[in-house]
Write an enzyme that holds these catalytic residues in place. Sequence first.
Site, PDB file in Angstrom:
ATOM      1  N   HIS A  84     -13.265  -1.864  11.413  1.00 18.50           N
ATOM      2  CA  HIS A  84     -12.314  -2.836  10.876  1.00 18.50           C
ATOM      3  C   HIS A  84     -11.748  -2.328   9.563  1.00 18.50           C
ATOM      4  CE1 HIS A  84     -10.404  -6.709  10.092  1.00 18.50           C
ATOM      5  NE2 HIS A  84     -10.742  -6.511   8.835  1.00 18.50           N
ATOM      6  N   ASP A 163     -12.891 -19.930  12.209  1.00 18.28           N
ATOM      7  CA  ASP A 163     -12.196 -18.935  11.390  1.00 18.28           C
ATOM      8  C   ASP A 163     -10.698 -18.955  11.657  1.00 18.28           C
ATOM      9  OD1 ASP A 163     -12.038 -16.498   9.653  1.00 18.28           O
ATOM     10  OD2 ASP A 163     -11.254 -15.689  11.529  1.00 18.28           O
ATOM     11  N   ARG A 170      -5.885 -20.771   4.741  1.00 19.09           N
ATOM     12  CA  ARG A 170      -5.973 -19.943   3.531  1.00 19.09           C
ATOM     13  C   ARG A 170      -4.643 -19.282   3.224  1.00 19.09           C
ATOM     14  NH1 ARG A 170      -9.773 -15.843   5.409  1.00 19.09           N
ATOM     15  NH2 ARG A 170      -9.327 -14.772   3.446  1.00 19.09           N
ATOM     16  N   SER A 185     -14.746 -14.286   7.143  1.00 21.27           N
ATOM     17  CA  SER A 185     -13.699 -14.279   8.173  1.00 21.27           C
ATOM     18  C   SER A 185     -13.796 -13.017   9.022  1.00 21.27           C
ATOM     19  CB  SER A 185     -12.315 -14.364   7.508  1.00 21.27           C
ATOM     20  OG  SER A 185     -11.283 -14.208   8.460  1.00 21.27           O
ATOM     21  N   LYS A 189     -15.837 -12.801  13.178  1.00 13.73           N
ATOM     22  CA  LYS A 189     -15.169 -12.326  14.398  1.00 13.73           C
ATOM     23  C   LYS A 189     -15.844 -11.070  14.943  1.00 13.73           C
ATOM     24  CE  LYS A 189     -10.936 -12.136  12.654  1.00 13.73           C
ATOM     25  NZ  LYS A 189     -10.781 -12.870  11.412  1.00 13.73           N
TER      26      LYS A 189
END
Length: 425
Positions: A84, A163, A170, A185, A189
Amino acid sequence: MSITAIDVIRAKRDGEALSDEQIDWVIDGFTKGVVADEQMAALAMAILLRGMEDREIARWTAAMIASGERLNLSTVDRPTVDKHSTGGVGDKITLPLTPLVAACGAAVPQLSGRGLGHTGGTLDKLESIPGWSAAVANEAFIAQLREVGAVICQAGEGLAPADRKLYALRDVTGTVESIPLIASSIMSKKIAEGTSALVLDVKVGTGAFMKEIGQARELARTMVELGRAHQVTTVALLTDMSTPLGLAVGNALEVEESLAVLAGGGPADIVELTLALAREMLAAAGLSEVDPAEVLASGRAMDSWRAMIQAQGGDPDAPLEVAKESEIIRATTSGYVESIDAMGIGLAAWRLGAGRARKEHKVSAGAGVLLHKRPGEKVAAGDVLAELRADYGSRIPAALSAATDAIVVAKQPAPSAPLIIDRIG
């Protein structure tokens, strides 16, 4: 004693640590609509201002995972590992990296997102390939991991729904920058997708959400600890995002550059970061004996790319869209490229149509910026520094201003900075 949203908001507003029961209740209530958007917005702002202890962040993440389903990848007969990135400009690394790691013997379950503002989205880039679909059902997701070894797609509706709701809130309430909320967050996931190992690329610099190295280190540390708490082997690299990655910024343009990397070429910084992340992913998956540079040179990563694109309905041989209008930026003086500001180039690409201001907006596949020079390179007056591309000429003037300001030519080259700053984990 019963819990109310107002009690939770007041507790965090006053600097108190939330209890496990308060966190579980508020996440469950928000998912079900019992806690209103304005109440969760107030709590998010209180978290931004007051922060969270590690225990609170861990519980908050666990509660978001528990709000939905968790994929079971135990039937996949390869070690699973994901990557990520916290987002940047020209950051197309997922595109060559995912098939490369799959070609090395791992399975890569890559749940990705769309771009917003100056940062590009992996799904937007891939959707510039005719026929390719980001929607993959859970059964097909697991089947593709078994058969191809790589999937890049959007998260299903059932994964961490809390989320999804909180992320949208947000974005419109000025609370995106909260490290506890960013960390929970991302990790909710990634943990829910079922991967056994995770490598994080935490960007720092003008084009990243984290502008300061201290912020980036804190975010990386928090996410590494969250992963390990959920039995996911997790490491993080801190990487520079002061300068755009590669030469291409824009959806189809970045796909083309990724294909160049898979074909054995491409910009040196893209290749360097792709291989560094691949080595970390393979080590985390227990495949450190495999040399990703060798696999990349062999052409097997390109084969993996083609199989991955075809499995999701895409045509890997189809021509990519080219924008209708273009504008050239030339050097007005001779010297060296001192710097190329990532934020300025990202803003230019966004203004050209490569990005969106709101999630529902469409992006232009062919729009973006093609850089012709990198920091440190010598230039003469009149040399091409960059090319802007857009579907509509009316988009070019505002983008031209941002891109021109972003590229600085000086008499002497600036000292080069390392692309990979640190490793945490």
